[in-house]
Design an enzyme around this catalytic site. Structure first.
Site, mmCIF file in Angstrom:
data_model
loop_
_atom_site.group_PDB
_atom_site.id
_atom_site.type_symbol
_atom_site.label_atom_id
_atom_site.label_comp_id
_atom_site.label_asym_id
_atom_site.label_seq_id
_atom_site.Cartn_x
_atom_site.Cartn_y
_atom_site.Cartn_z
ATOM 1 N N GLU A 197 39.894 48.558 29.028
ATOM 2 C CA GLU A 197 41.262 49.064 29.169
ATOM 3 C C GLU A 197 42.306 48.023 28.817
ATOM 4 O O GLU A 197 42.055 46.823 28.929
ATOM 5 C CB GLU A 197 41.501 49.465 30.629
ATOM 6 N N CYS A 201 48.666 43.768 29.285
ATOM 7 C CA CYS A 201 47.544 43.261 30.061
ATOM 8 C C CYS A 201 46.282 43.650 29.282
ATOM 9 O O CYS A 201 46.061 44.836 29.029
ATOM 10 C CB CYS A 201 47.568 43.927 31.427
ATOM 11 N N CYS A 241 32.371 42.723 33.917
ATOM 12 C CA CYS A 241 32.504 41.327 34.342
ATOM 13 C C CYS A 241 31.285 40.953 35.175
ATOM 14 O O CYS A 241 30.780 41.775 35.943
ATOM 15 C CB CYS A 241 33.778 41.136 35.167
ATOM 16 N N CYS A 273 33.162 39.934 42.110
ATOM 17 C CA CYS A 273 34.082 39.861 43.248
ATOM 18 C C CYS A 273 34.091 41.241 43.939
ATOM 19 O O CYS A 273 34.334 42.261 43.286
ATOM 20 C CB CYS A 273 35.482 39.490 42.776
ATOM 21 N N CYS A 319 36.929 44.009 43.570
ATOM 22 C CA CYS A 319 37.390 44.336 42.222
ATOM 23 C C CYS A 319 36.529 45.420 41.596
ATOM 24 O O CYS A 319 35.295 45.330 41.594
ATOM 25 C CB CYS A 319 37.369 43.074 41.370
ATOM 26 N N CYS A 369 41.862 48.684 35.304
ATOM 27 C CA CYS A 369 40.541 48.726 35.951
ATOM 28 C C CYS A 369 40.640 48.522 37.456
ATOM 29 O O CYS A 369 39.946 47.688 38.022
ATOM 30 C CB CYS A 369 39.589 47.705 35.350
HETATM 31 N N1 SAH Z 1 38.704 37.792 35.878
HETATM 32 C C1 SAH Z 1 39.992 37.243 35.890
HETATM 33 C C2 SAH Z 1 41.048 38.103 35.231
HETATM 34 C C3 SAH Z 1 40.965 39.586 35.452
HETATM 35 S S1 SAH Z 1 41.311 40.123 37.070
HETATM 36 C C4 SAH Z 1 40.400 36.899 37.319
HETATM 37 O O1 SAH Z 1 39.726 37.311 38.239
HETATM 38 O O2 SAH Z 1 41.359 36.164 37.454
HETATM 39 C C5 SAH Z 1 43.083 40.001 37.153
HETATM 40 C C6 SAH Z 1 43.609 39.845 38.566
HETATM 41 O O3 SAH Z 1 43.463 41.053 39.321
HETATM 42 C C7 SAH Z 1 42.885 38.756 39.359
HETATM 43 O O4 SAH Z 1 43.805 37.953 40.045
HETATM 44 C C8 SAH Z 1 42.043 39.576 40.305
HETATM 45 O O5 SAH Z 1 41.657 38.847 41.425
HETATM 46 C C9 SAH Z 1 42.957 40.729 40.607
HETATM 47 N N2 SAH Z 1 42.289 41.873 41.204
HETATM 48 C C10 SAH Z 1 41.058 42.331 40.953
HETATM 49 N N3 SAH Z 1 40.778 43.427 41.695
HETATM 50 C C11 SAH Z 1 41.877 43.675 42.432
HETATM 51 C C12 SAH Z 1 42.211 44.679 43.397
HETATM 52 N N4 SAH Z 1 41.358 45.634 43.736
HETATM 53 N N5 SAH Z 1 43.438 44.620 43.959
HETATM 54 C C13 SAH Z 1 44.325 43.657 43.611
HETATM 55 N N6 SAH Z 1 44.064 42.694 42.711
HETATM 56 C C14 SAH Z 1 42.850 42.694 42.126
HETATM 57 FE FE1 SF4 Z 2 35.657 39.629 37.313
HETATM 58 FE FE2 SF4 Z 2 37.103 41.220 38.825
HETATM 59 FE FE3 SF4 Z 2 36.285 38.883 39.790
HETATM 60 FE FE4 SF4 Z 2 38.181 38.942 37.865
HETATM 61 S S1 SF4 Z 2 38.364 39.736 39.957
HETATM 62 S S2 SF4 Z 2 36.371 37.623 37.958
HETATM 63 S S3 SF4 Z 2 37.493 40.743 36.692
HETATM 64 S S4 SF4 Z 2 34.964 40.599 39.202
#
Ligand code: SAH
Ligand code: SF4
Length: 387
Positions: A128, A141, A148, A152, A155, A379
């Protein structure tokens, strides 16, 4: 607030393609195990473009002409490049401008000024991008990987695992598509340009290092080498792959580094950001300060506010101590809960107190706006509005 599932219902056919590409190791570029996207002009630097054109039997300057059409006029249609000899158009188009991305769906909100696109690549993988138009700027973005590997737990992308790295051109094309829509006046507010790019879509950009750095170069170099977007408007967000942060600092690209911290202590961060078990908070922050030092750019510290998990006043104080006197800005992101998760966003009181404590300690702090939330951000994540 409506949440339109975008990926969820399509996840099944992604898996059915069976396309997987394991990382060779965090911080290193993955190796394609199953084919690769077709080569595209945007994968190549100027020398490689000229070489590719010469190999096809055309004078090297034809590469610059095609580049000017693609990066300057945002045209991907060789047939319309009338300054090329008719016989060259088809050959050069097929060799340098293959169709890489197909739009699966476009969803708009905020009166059309936020637009999320779901893309399908040549092998069926989905990812996306989100375009957000503000009065003074347009931020895109973008995704750096399909899925990924970092896992995490809060996420949405992390839940599905990694499908594969995106190619440089697949990253650039997300921006070119947005730039085209803006130039054509398709986004309310009149014709416009992309001013900011955040690598906050799907994927961990520093786990696809070489392709992401090449994409940053393509996006920021002037026409005809690239799109000519200011590097100062580019933010690379990472979960904290320490060796890759050091490498990025050495590239001397003036891009902003965002570090997704989410907890100031290892005990909690080990669970929220599993890669912390390999590179703990101290190491990540040390790498970030080195980055700030060598680029002069302020580090953006990302912190998703999760009710009762990481939003306690003592954690605000600990975070403040860790950031005291550093070139850093904290971006608090209200958690965008993923389907089936027990976690929710911090309540307003907790959020306010967290902000108050950070600011009282002299740490510059903002709460990210929830733009795009009703279309589930990128996402399931919120795209940056503060950078
Ligand atoms: N992988 C990279 C970049 C993509 S995620 C990273 O983790 O930094 C982009 C941002 O969205 C990151 O700061 C991530 O922690 C945050 N993020 C992911 N899932 C989220 C959620 N469910 N609610 C709020 N922020 C989220
Ligand atoms: Fe990957 Fe989501 Fe963690 Fe970013 S926040 S590193 S996209 S699993």
């Amino acid at each position: 607030m409506t949440t339109l599932p975008l990926l969820d219902d399509l996840e099944a056919d992604v898996t059915a393609t069976g396309s997987t590409e394991p990382l060779t190791g965090p911080g290193l570029a993955g190796k394609a195990t199953r084919g690769r996207p077709p080569r595209h002009l945007a994968d190549l630097d100027t020398a490689a473009r000229r070489a590719a054109v010469a190999e096809l039997g055309f004078p090297a300057y034809r590469a610059d002409q095609v580049s000017r059409h693609y990066f300057g006029r945002l045209s991907g249609d060789a047939a319309a490049m009338t300054d090329l000899p008719a016989a060259a158009r088809e050959t050069l188009g097929a060799a340098l401008l293959p169709d890489l991305l197909t739009t699966v769906r476009d969803i708009a909100c905020d009166d059309g000024t936020t637009r999320k696109t779901l893309w399908r690549a040549y092998d069926g993988v989905l990812f996306e991008s989100v375009l957000m138009r503000y009065p003074d700027r347009v931020t895109m973005c973008v995704s750096s990987q399909a899925g990924c590997a970092m896992g995490c737990p809060f996420c949405a992308t992390g839940q599905g695992g990694l499908k594969r790295n995106l190619s440089t051109a697949e990253i650039v094309e997300q921006v070119v598509a947005g730039a085209r829509a803006l130039a054509a006046g398709e986004v309310p507010g009149g014709p416009g340009r992309v001013s900011n790019i955040v690598f906050m879509g799907m994927g961990e950009p520093l786990a696809n290092y070489q392709r992401v750095v090449a994409a940053v170069r393509r996006l920021t170099e002037p026409v005809p080498r690239g799109l000519g977007i200011s590097a100062r408007g580019v933010t690379v967000s990472t979960v904290g792959l320490v060796p890759a942060i050091a490498k990025l600092a050495a590239e001397k690209l003036p891009v902003t580094l965002a570090v997704s911290l989410h907890a100031p202590d290892d005990e909690l961060r080990d669970t929220l950001v599993p890669i912390n078990q390999r590179w703990p908070v101290d190491d990540v922050l040390a790498a970030a300060w080195d980055y700030a030092h060598s680029t002069g750019r302020r580090i953006s510290i990302e912190y998703a506010m999760i009710a009762g998990v990481n939003d306690q006043p003592w954690r605000a104080d600990l975070l403040a101590r860790r950031l005291a006197g550093k070139l850093a800005h904290v971006n608090l992101i209200p958690l965008n809960p993923t389907p089936g998760s027990e976690w929710s966003a911090s309540n307003t009181g907790a959020e306010r107190e967290f902000v108050r404590r950070l600011r009282a300690s002299g740490v510059s702090t903002t709460v990210r706006d929830t733009r795009g939330r009703e279309i589930d951000g990128a996402c399931g994540q919120l795209a940056a509005a503060e950078v």
